[in-house]
Design a protein around this motif. Structure first.
Motif, short mmCIF file in Angstrom:
data_model
loop_
_atom_site.label_atom_id
_atom_site.label_comp_id
_atom_site.label_asym_id
_atom_site.label_seq_id
_atom_site.Cartn_x
_atom_site.Cartn_y
_atom_site.Cartn_z
N TYR A 144 1.84 5.21 -5.37
CA TYR A 144 1.08 4.45 -4.38
C TYR A 144 1.93 4.38 -3.11
CZ TYR A 144 -0.68 2.93 -8.96
OH TYR A 144 -1.14 2.89 -10.25
N GLY A 145 1.48 5.01 -2.02
CA GLY A 145 2.31 5.14 -0.83
C GLY A 145 1.74 4.49 0.41
N HIS A 146 2.60 4.35 1.43
CA HIS A 146 2.29 3.76 2.73
C HIS A 146 1.92 2.27 2.61
CE1 HIS A 146 2.49 7.83 4.07
NE2 HIS A 146 1.34 8.20 3.57
N LEU A 147 2.58 1.57 1.69
CA LEU A 147 2.25 0.18 1.41
C LEU A 147 2.78 -0.75 2.49
CD1 LEU A 147 3.19 0.31 -2.36
CD2 LEU A 147 0.89 0.46 -1.39
N GLU A 148 2.17 -1.92 2.57
CA GLU A 148 2.63 -2.95 3.50
C GLU A 148 3.72 -3.81 2.87
OE1 GLU A 148 0.16 -5.70 6.43
OE2 GLU A 148 0.09 -6.50 4.38
N ARG A 149 3.51 -4.20 1.60
CA ARG A 149 4.52 -4.97 0.88
C ARG A 149 4.31 -4.80 -0.62
NH1 ARG A 149 0.60 -8.67 2.51
NH2 ARG A 149 0.04 -10.30 1.00
N PHE A 150 5.38 -5.07 -1.38
CA PHE A 150 5.35 -4.98 -2.83
C PHE A 150 4.95 -6.32 -3.44
CE2 PHE A 150 9.09 -2.09 -1.78
CZ PHE A 150 8.35 -0.92 -1.86
N MET A 151 4.58 -6.28 -4.72
CA MET A 151 4.37 -7.54 -5.45
C MET A 151 5.70 -8.30 -5.47
SD MET A 151 4.19 -6.33 -9.45
CE MET A 151 5.69 -6.03 -10.40
N PRO A 152 5.67 -9.64 -5.58
CA PRO A 152 6.89 -10.45 -5.41
C PRO A 152 8.07 -10.00 -6.24
CG PRO A 152 4.98 -11.87 -5.43
CD PRO A 152 4.47 -10.50 -5.75
N ALA A 153 7.89 -9.70 -7.53
CA ALA A 153 9.03 -9.32 -8.37
C ALA A 153 9.65 -8.01 -7.90
CB ALA A 153 8.59 -9.20 -9.83
#
Length: 582
Positions: free
Chosen positions: A111-120
């Protein structure tokens, strides 16, 4: 940086002798090779794709699907199946912020070009970045560290890395080989009732005695659609050929509800009902992906941006998309006669378009050909090659070229201020698969090696080393090269910070950085003498530090000092400093 790609050996040209028109299709269908109901969609948005697997991009095939996100960022991204996060990556280029999930069925999703990751995941990434004082990172995790369930939110969509606009880049890879596989083969509900589009036909004389309409040059023909799926040449005409002939086609695909021109899944070429070429973009290999430049007519692309997909395969082309070939996809024509030709272009959904045309073979006769090149050497594609001249040295490994090359070279005066002659190293219209080494002799008396580097005629700079008056660099294309100087420092432009500003109302410090020639090598931001994370977006040349618990807002009462040091590849530096309150 963790490098998980397993580079495999290039496909031996001898294998092509087994890929004949008599070869059979694999016994397994996509439905049996790839699970059809295992993965869910990665977004809860109406399905709309702006890019598909195998699409022709700059120097590579696209290796996934690009899901549109309604031209906005921040949409939840879901794990498409149970598994665990095996890798997190963050970069100013490429996929930007990216998540990799290994699944128990032997596939990995990306999964690319993301804005932010899940908290962990974000906490793991940020901890590493502060420990190592780096923005760019590539982290691997064991199975029990970050487990996910199908439907869990793993990230939010964005526009990071080399993205051209908000979207989600999604891949499915074979976990063991890391080869990307066409996600459309896994049964995702992507509406597609649109037939592929055919935009032109090209015919190539492949030997000195070959001809198309009496000429030794490539010939192009316009086409028009005559029915729902049929194309013909327009205007209708007689096309004469003789000798060994190759073919090429401009073709794209479309999906329901989108105007984007996407990649083709399968292309077949028949002569008198017999298949001489069949390609299928079911999976790719990252080690081979640059051979897209051999798959297309590279010179035509450089000239006017057209991507003509050739059906005659160069002997050094390692791509595995070629499933059936006769005579490497070319055809021999001799004597007098007519030959019925047929191109069939198909997509994964089974939609197809057909271009038919007739060729008339003629006896031998005079051929209008290009002027001789006057080569200085002949390079073999399957062997190492070296060349030396008074001011230039060149060496390349085997399989750097896609076919044998009549190599040309000359030298002439370089632009004003250069530290060497300009060396014309063959022709930029010929693609190279791997990097090769060049060394350029500098002008007599030149000593400023600390600021000098090899550049091409587009002022693209290459990492340069020195040895006894020779500048040495690794390059990946032919063209014109010379030695230039970089004495200009990078430029820092503050966007929302200034000296003495109250930043209590700002969530981040934003600046832009640039460099005149050699490129930015490093940057370091500090607040009150302590390193802070500066997120780098390469396409906008932006650096951003998001305030966190280290610099809490206190209504403008807290005083701080921000410093940024930027260094280019030749150690020219720029510094910016601003005291601010928050």
């Amino acid at each position: 940086m963790l490098l998980r790609l397993r580079w495999t050996l290039l496909l031996s040209p001898l294998l092509f002798s087994f890929l004949t028109a008599s070869a059979q299709e694999p016994a397994d269908s996509p439905d049996t090779l790839y699970p059809q109901d295992y993965f869910r969609l990665p977004l809860n948005l109406p399905v709309a794709l702006s890019g598909t697997f195998g699409e022709l991009r700059s120097n590579h095939f696209h290796t996934g699907l690009d899901f549109k996100t309604q031209q906005t960022t921040g949409h939840p991204v879901y794990a498409v199946a149970d598994g665990y996060i095996s890798r997190l990556a963050e970069s100013a280029w490429g996929y930007g912020k990216a998540v990799y999930i290994d699944h128990p069925n032997g596939f990995t999703t990306v999964y690319g070009h993301l804005e932010r990751f899940m908290p962990a995941a974000a906490a793991e990434m940020k901890r590493h970045q502060y420990e190592q004082e780096t923005f760019s990172a590539d982290l691997a995790f064991p199975p029990g560290k970050l487990p996910v369930k199908k439907g869990d939110i793993i990230a939010w969509s964005g526009n990071s890395g080399s993205s051209g606009g908000p979207h989600l880049h999604f891949e499915i890879r074979d976990t063991r080989s890391e080869e990307p596989i066409n996600p459309l083969l896994f049964g995702f509900p992507v509406p597609d009732h649109v037939r592929p589009l055919i935009g032109g036909l090209f015919i190539y004389p492949l030997t000195d005695s070959s001809a198309v309409n009496g000429s030794g040059f490539r010939a192009g023909f316009s086409v028009t659609r005559t029915g729902e799926s049929r194309y013909v040449i327009k205007p209708a005409q007689t096309i004469t050929v003789r000798g060994r002939i190759g073919f090429g086609i401009i073709a794209t695909d479309q999906l329901d509800g989108a105007a984007n021109r996407n990649g083709n899944y399968a292309i077949e070429l028949k002569r008198n009902g017999q298949t001489i070429y069949y390609s299928e973009t079911d999976r790719l290999n990252f080690a081979h992906n640059r051979a897209m430049n051999s798959h297309i007519d590279y010179a035509a692309y450089l000239l006017d941006g057209r991507r003509i997909q050739k059906s005659h395969v160069s002997p050094g082309n390692p791509l595995t998309i070629y499933k059936r070939l006769s005579n490497n996809g070319s055809a021999w024509f001799s004597g007098t006669g007519t030959h019925e030709m047929e191109y069939i272009v198909s997509d994964v959904a089974g939609n197809r378009s057909i271009l038919t045309f007739t060729l008339t073979s003629t006896p031998a006769g005079p051929v209008k050909k290009a002027r001789p090149e006057n080569p200085v050497a002949v390079f073999s594609y399957d062997r190492p090659n070296v060349y030396a001249a008074p001011g230039l040295r060149l060496s390349m490994e085997e399989n750097t070229l896609y076919e044998d090359l009549a190599f040309t070279y000359s030298a002439k005066p370089a632009p004003e201020g250069a530290a060497s002659l300009l060396h014309q190293v063959h022709d930029k219209n010929v693609p190279a698969h791997k990097s090769f080494d060049i060394a350029i002799k500098t002008n007599p008396g030149f000593t400023d090696t600390a600021k000098a580097l090899i550049v091409n005629d587009r002022r693209q700079a290459f990492a340069t080393t020195w040895e006894n008056g020779w500048a040495k660099a690794s390059v990946r294309e032919f063209g014109d090269f010379y030695v230039s100087l970089d004495t200009i420092a990078p430029v820092i432009r503050p966007v929302n910070i200034s000296r003495g500003k109250n930043m209590a109302g700002n969530s981040a410090i934003v600046l832009r950085i640039s460099d005149d020639l050699s490129g930015v090598r490093s940057y370091r931001g500090t607040i009150d003498g302590k390193w802070v994370l500066m997120e780098h977006d390469g396409k906008t040349a932006t650096l951003k530090h998001v305030f966190d618990e280290r610099t809490p807002a206190k209504g403008g009462s807290a005083k701080h000092t921000f410093r940024l040091l930027v260094t280019d590849m030749k150690n020219n530096t720029a510094e910016y400093e601003a005291a601010f309150t928050r």
